[in-house]
Motif scaffolding. Structure first.
Motif, PDB file in Angstrom:
ATOM      1  N   ARG A   4     -48.972 -25.161  56.434  1.00 44.43           N
ATOM      2  CA  ARG A   4     -48.422 -23.787  57.119  1.00 44.43           C
ATOM      3  C   ARG A   4     -47.656 -22.991  56.411  1.00 44.43           C
ATOM      4  NH1 ARG A   4     -47.876 -26.405  63.435  1.00 44.43           N
ATOM      5  NH2 ARG A   4     -50.328 -27.027  63.451  1.00 44.43           N
ATOM      6  N   LEU A   5     -47.463 -21.809  56.616  1.00 41.11           N
ATOM      7  CA  LEU A   5     -46.548 -21.001  55.700  1.00 41.11           C
ATOM      8  C   LEU A   5     -45.100 -20.752  56.035  1.00 41.11           C
ATOM      9  CD1 LEU A   5     -49.153 -18.283  55.548  1.00 41.11           C
ATOM     10  CD2 LEU A   5     -49.160 -20.045  54.133  1.00 41.11           C
ATOM     11  N   ASN A   6     -44.308 -20.738  54.857  1.00 43.32           N
ATOM     12  CA  ASN A   6     -42.915 -20.481  54.972  1.00 43.32           C
ATOM     13  C   ASN A   6     -42.612 -18.957  55.223  1.00 43.32           C
ATOM     14  OD1 ASN A   6     -43.113 -19.043  52.263  1.00 43.32           O
ATOM     15  ND2 ASN A   6     -41.775 -20.594  51.389  1.00 43.32           N
ATOM     16  N   LYS A   7     -41.600 -18.284  55.178  1.00 40.60           N
ATOM     17  CA  LYS A   7     -41.272 -17.092  55.577  1.00 40.60           C
ATOM     18  C   LYS A   7     -41.611 -16.029  54.412  1.00 40.60           C
ATOM     19  CE  LYS A   7     -37.244 -14.426  57.463  1.00 40.60           C
ATOM     20  NZ  LYS A   7     -35.613 -14.792  57.677  1.00 40.60           N
ATOM     21  N   GLN A   8     -41.882 -16.503  53.189  1.00 42.10           N
ATOM     22  CA  GLN A   8     -42.551 -15.733  52.063  1.00 42.10           C
ATOM     23  C   GLN A   8     -44.063 -15.940  52.037  1.00 42.10           C
ATOM     24  OE1 GLN A   8     -39.654 -17.785  51.950  1.00 42.10           O
ATOM     25  NE2 GLN A   8     -38.401 -15.945  52.408  1.00 42.10           N
ATOM     26  N   GLY A   9     -44.667 -16.538  52.748  1.00 39.89           N
ATOM     27  CA  GLY A   9     -46.005 -16.722  52.672  1.00 39.89           C
ATOM     28  C   GLY A   9     -46.561 -17.940  51.981  1.00 39.89           C
ATOM     29  N   ASP A  10     -45.722 -18.828  51.425  1.00 40.55           N
ATOM     30  CA  ASP A  10     -45.881 -20.059  50.532  1.00 40.55           C
ATOM     31  C   ASP A  10     -46.406 -21.228  51.364  1.00 40.55           C
ATOM     32  OD1 ASP A  10     -45.533 -18.468  48.349  1.00 40.55           O
ATOM     33  OD2 ASP A  10     -43.243 -18.686  48.619  1.00 40.55           O
ATOM     34  N   SER A  44     -51.965 -37.221  48.398  1.00 39.70           N
ATOM     35  CA  SER A  44     -52.667 -36.885  49.646  1.00 39.70           C
ATOM     36  C   SER A  44     -52.123 -35.379  50.091  1.00 39.70           C
ATOM     37  CB  SER A  44     -52.219 -37.922  50.757  1.00 39.70           C
ATOM     38  OG  SER A  44     -52.839 -39.054  50.549  1.00 39.70           O
ATOM     39  N   GLY A  45     -51.407 -34.961  49.395  1.00 44.25           N
ATOM     40  CA  GLY A  45     -51.086 -33.489  49.709  1.00 44.25           C
ATOM     41  C   GLY A  45     -49.855 -33.159  50.257  1.00 44.25           C
ATOM     42  N   VAL A  46     -48.970 -34.124  50.293  1.00 43.30           N
ATOM     43  CA  VAL A  46     -47.405 -33.718  50.835  1.00 43.30           C
ATOM     44  C   VAL A  46     -46.842 -33.014  49.739  1.00 43.30           C
ATOM     45  CG1 VAL A  46     -45.284 -34.736  51.618  1.00 43.30           C
ATOM     46  CG2 VAL A  46     -47.651 -35.716  52.559  1.00 43.30           C
ATOM     47  N   ASN A  47     -46.329 -32.107  50.235  1.00 41.18           N
ATOM     48  CA  ASN A  47     -45.655 -31.137  48.990  1.00 41.18           C
ATOM     49  C   ASN A  47     -44.028 -30.786  49.450  1.00 41.18           C
ATOM     50  OD1 ASN A  47     -45.746 -29.082  50.872  1.00 41.18           O
ATOM     51  ND2 ASN A  47     -46.690 -27.710  49.572  1.00 41.18           N
ATOM     52  N   TYR A  48     -43.336 -31.492  50.678  1.00 38.85           N
ATOM     53  CA  TYR A  48     -42.140 -31.218  50.985  1.00 38.85           C
ATOM     54  C   TYR A  48     -41.379 -32.548  51.025  1.00 38.85           C
ATOM     55  CZ  TYR A  48     -38.361 -29.060  53.986  1.00 38.85           C
ATOM     56  OH  TYR A  48     -37.415 -28.445  54.299  1.00 38.85           O
ATOM     57  N   TYR A  49     -40.295 -32.709  50.572  1.00 40.12           N
ATOM     58  CA  TYR A  49     -39.559 -33.792  50.274  1.00 40.12           C
ATOM     59  C   TYR A  49     -38.275 -33.540  50.657  1.00 40.12           C
ATOM     60  CZ  TYR A  49     -43.873 -35.686  48.097  1.00 40.12           C
ATOM     61  OH  TYR A  49     -45.106 -35.829  48.017  1.00 40.12           O
ATOM     62  N   TYR A 107     -32.726 -26.500  40.264  1.00 44.30           N
ATOM     63  CA  TYR A 107     -32.995 -25.503  41.510  1.00 44.30           C
ATOM     64  C   TYR A 107     -33.042 -26.318  42.436  1.00 44.30           C
ATOM     65  CZ  TYR A 107     -38.106 -25.553  40.750  1.00 44.30           C
ATOM     66  OH  TYR A 107     -39.310 -25.987  40.798  1.00 44.30           O
ATOM     67  N   VAL A 108     -32.883 -26.068  43.726  1.00 43.86           N
ATOM     68  CA  VAL A 108     -33.642 -26.539  44.926  1.00 43.86           C
ATOM     69  C   VAL A 108     -34.268 -25.710  45.620  1.00 43.86           C
ATOM     70  CG1 VAL A 108     -32.621 -27.580  47.152  1.00 43.86           C
ATOM     71  CG2 VAL A 108     -31.346 -28.059  45.121  1.00 43.86           C
ATOM     72  N   ASP A 109     -35.373 -26.024  46.102  1.00 48.57           N
ATOM     73  CA  ASP A 109     -36.425 -25.135  47.159  1.00 48.57           C
ATOM     74  C   ASP A 109     -35.751 -24.805  48.519  1.00 48.57           C
ATOM     75  OD1 ASP A 109     -38.799 -25.412  44.963  1.00 48.57           O
ATOM     76  OD2 ASP A 109     -38.163 -27.482  45.310  1.00 48.57           O
ATOM     77  N   TYR A 110     -35.341 -25.677  48.749  1.00 45.94           N
ATOM     78  CA  TYR A 110     -34.812 -25.527  50.387  1.00 45.94           C
ATOM     79  C   TYR A 110     -33.399 -26.396  50.435  1.00 45.94           C
ATOM     80  CZ  TYR A 110     -39.693 -24.048  51.402  1.00 45.94           C
ATOM     81  OH  TYR A 110     -40.790 -23.336  51.474  1.00 45.94           O
ATOM     82  N   ASP A 140     -29.549 -16.301  41.120  1.00 41.44           N
ATOM     83  CA  ASP A 140     -29.898 -16.739  39.849  1.00 41.44           C
ATOM     84  C   ASP A 140     -30.891 -17.916  40.070  1.00 41.44           C
ATOM     85  OD1 ASP A 140     -28.495 -19.318  41.113  1.00 41.44           O
ATOM     86  OD2 ASP A 140     -26.786 -18.938  40.021  1.00 41.44           O
ATOM     87  N   GLY A 141     -31.420 -17.974  41.213  1.00 41.94           N
ATOM     88  CA  GLY A 141     -32.708 -18.895  41.307  1.00 41.94           C
ATOM     89  C   GLY A 141     -32.432 -20.396  41.694  1.00 41.94           C
ATOM     90  N   SER A 142     -31.110 -21.032  41.552  1.00 37.05           N
ATOM     91  CA  SER A 142     -30.845 -22.225  41.946  1.00 37.05           C
ATOM     92  C   SER A 142     -31.246 -22.585  43.368  1.00 37.05           C
ATOM     93  CB  SER A 142     -29.353 -22.568  41.349  1.00 37.05           C
ATOM     94  OG  SER A 142     -28.296 -21.710  42.076  1.00 37.05           O
ATOM     95  N   ILE A 143     -31.069 -21.505  44.253  1.00 37.10           N
ATOM     96  CA  ILE A 143     -31.492 -21.812  45.712  1.00 37.10           C
ATOM     97  C   ILE A 143     -32.668 -20.863  45.978  1.00 37.10           C
ATOM     98  CG2 ILE A 143     -30.874 -21.772  48.022  1.00 37.10           C
ATOM     99  CD1 ILE A 143     -28.195 -22.759  47.093  1.00 37.10           C
ATOM    100  N   ARG A 144     -33.681 -21.552  46.392  1.00 44.22           N
ATOM    101  CA  ARG A 144     -34.770 -20.624  46.547  1.00 44.22           C
ATOM    102  C   ARG A 144     -34.959 -20.188  48.145  1.00 44.22           C
ATOM    103  NH1 ARG A 144     -38.484 -21.813  42.229  1.00 44.22           N
ATOM    104  NH2 ARG A 144     -37.118 -21.844  40.495  1.00 44.22           N
ATOM    105  N   HIS A 145     -34.695 -21.207  48.932  1.00 46.37           N
ATOM    106  CA  HIS A 145     -34.684 -20.899  50.513  1.00 46.37           C
ATOM    107  C   HIS A 145     -33.285 -21.347  51.151  1.00 46.37           C
ATOM    108  CE1 HIS A 145     -38.874 -20.861  49.362  1.00 46.37           C
ATOM    109  NE2 HIS A 145     -38.938 -19.962  49.826  1.00 46.37           N
TER     110      HIS A 145
END
Length: 393
Positions: A4-10, A44-49, A107-110, A140-145
């Motif tokens: 499913r998609l995040n706020k930015q469509g990823d 198996s496709g899990v991309n969120y940790y 950086y941290v994605d979430y 500065d990109g060190s926090i993405r969301h």
């Protein structure tokens, strides 16, 4: 794997890996075992940790595994600021930089404000300059969301959600907690604001698998679709399009494979009438073990003296489904840490609640009974200490 998609469509995998329950080896984490499980999930496709500052050894273990296997850039890391430890502006960078070192990343994605239970906690962070701090980290990109994880009542959840332009949030939610904590009302409010929702405790730490009443287990075993108790709970969540990602604290290869199998064909809106009927049968079996027949309708609210009656009865009923210690902890964090206390000892016996209760529950009697069980003397003291620590301004 479904996404499913995040706020930015990823894309975010609908199954997320909860890193709080890695298997221990002595006083540390069994890194080799955790690595085999994480890599199985990754393949198996899990991309969120999901991890956190206060999960002992978790951030460092996750960072080591991702770095060693060269997959940091291919996954999304979620970790959390221990906001309850932040009492000066400099602490924001102190904890964040330490987390980056542990995770071996820049950086941290979430990134989440961890364990908010009341709007006042967010207000304190705002006074310490957290909004400007977040803006700089995102620039500065060190926090993405940016988001927050939550344990409290629906009203405070909605207040926090409306107080800032959040990218996502994380709540405790399952078919037993459908109308407690943030609840379905909070989930739907987030959806209206197009804010992705990550789910924690989808099976209440395994309680909706191992501690179900015999009658509930029999109903699930007899169902012709062959669902396991875990599968039923996960599919109930993924049936809801408002749910973005469901975290599971997987600590065996078998669990990883089973959950990934379910997540490969779990679609929003796929539940049938029979599936919903099974959920209701399970909930009915659970309710038959309860001490108070409260449905959480909230007709008794608001209490003129602020007693949180539905939360009190929900936690009291937890003592039969789970344990007294689990129920007491739940009550301490969801009621004890509210900015405005909601304890039964505030009751003045006006009787307004009983005049509105569709179940004709003798509320004034039952809240005193529940309070004695949920707040024995050591817990009263502990809650008072925790309130001074967590809710200080």
């Amino acid at each position: 794997m479904e996404y499913r998609l995040n706020k930015q469509g990823d894309p975010i995998s609908i199954l997320g890996y909860g890193c709080m329950r890695f298997t221990g080896r002595g006083s540390s984490i069994d890194v080799d075992k955790a690595e085999s499980e994480i890599m199985e999930a990754y393949r198996s496709g899990v991309n969120y940790y999901d991890t956190a500052y206060i999960y002992p050894g978790s951030e460092a273990t996750l960072g080591e595994i991702l770095h060693r296997n060269g997959i940091r850039e291919k996954v999304q890391i979620a970790t959390k600021l221990p906001q309850y430890l932040v009492n000066a502006p400099g602490a924001l960078d102190k904890y964040f930089n330490e987390e980056l070192r542990r995770l071996q990343t820049d950086y941290v994605d979430y990134y989440l404000m961890h364990h908010l239970t009341a709007k006042s906690q967010w207000d304190k962070l705002v006074r310490l300059g957290v909004e400007d701090w977040i803006a700089k980290k995102k620039a500065d990109g060190s926090i993405r969301h940016i988001g927050f994880s939550y344990h409290g009542n629906t009203e405070d959840f909605i207040a926090i959600l409306d107080a800032y332009d959040w990218d996502f949030c994380q709540i405790q939610y399952n078919y037993v907690d459908e109308h407690s904590q943030a609840g379905r009302a909070g989930l739907m409010h987030a959806a209206e604001k197009h804010i992705p929702v990550v789910i924690m405790e989808p099976l209440r730490g395994g309680k909706l698998v191992n501690l179900l009443p015999a009658k509930a287990k029999e109903a699930i075993a007899a169902y012709d679709k062959g669902f396991t108790p875990a599968e039923l709970g996960l599919r109930w969540l993924w049936n809801q399009p408002e749910v973005t990602c469901v975290l599971s604290g997987m600590n065996s290869i078998e669990m990883v494979r089973e959950n990934c199998r379910i997540a490969s064909d779990a679609h929003a809106g796929s539940f049938t009438e029979d599936d919903f009927a099974l959920i209701e049968a399970v909930k009915t079996a659970i309710s038959e073990t309860e001490l108070v027949g409260c449905t959480g309708c909230r007709y008794c609210m608001p209490c003129p003296k602020g007693v949180d009656i539905p939360a009190l009865f929900r936690c009291y009923n937890m003592t039969t489904l789970e344990s007294k210690s689990a129920a007491r902890f739940e009550y301490a964090q969801t009621v004890g840490l509210k900015a405005d206390k909601g304890f039964a000892t505030q009751c003045v016996n006006c009787g307004k609640c009983e005049s509105h209760c569709p179940q004709s529950i003798p509320i004034r009697q039952k809240i005193k009974e529940a309070d004695r069980v949920l707040r024995p003397f050591p817990y009263k003291v502990g809650i008072q200490i925790a309130r001074k620590f967590m809710l200080r301004k």
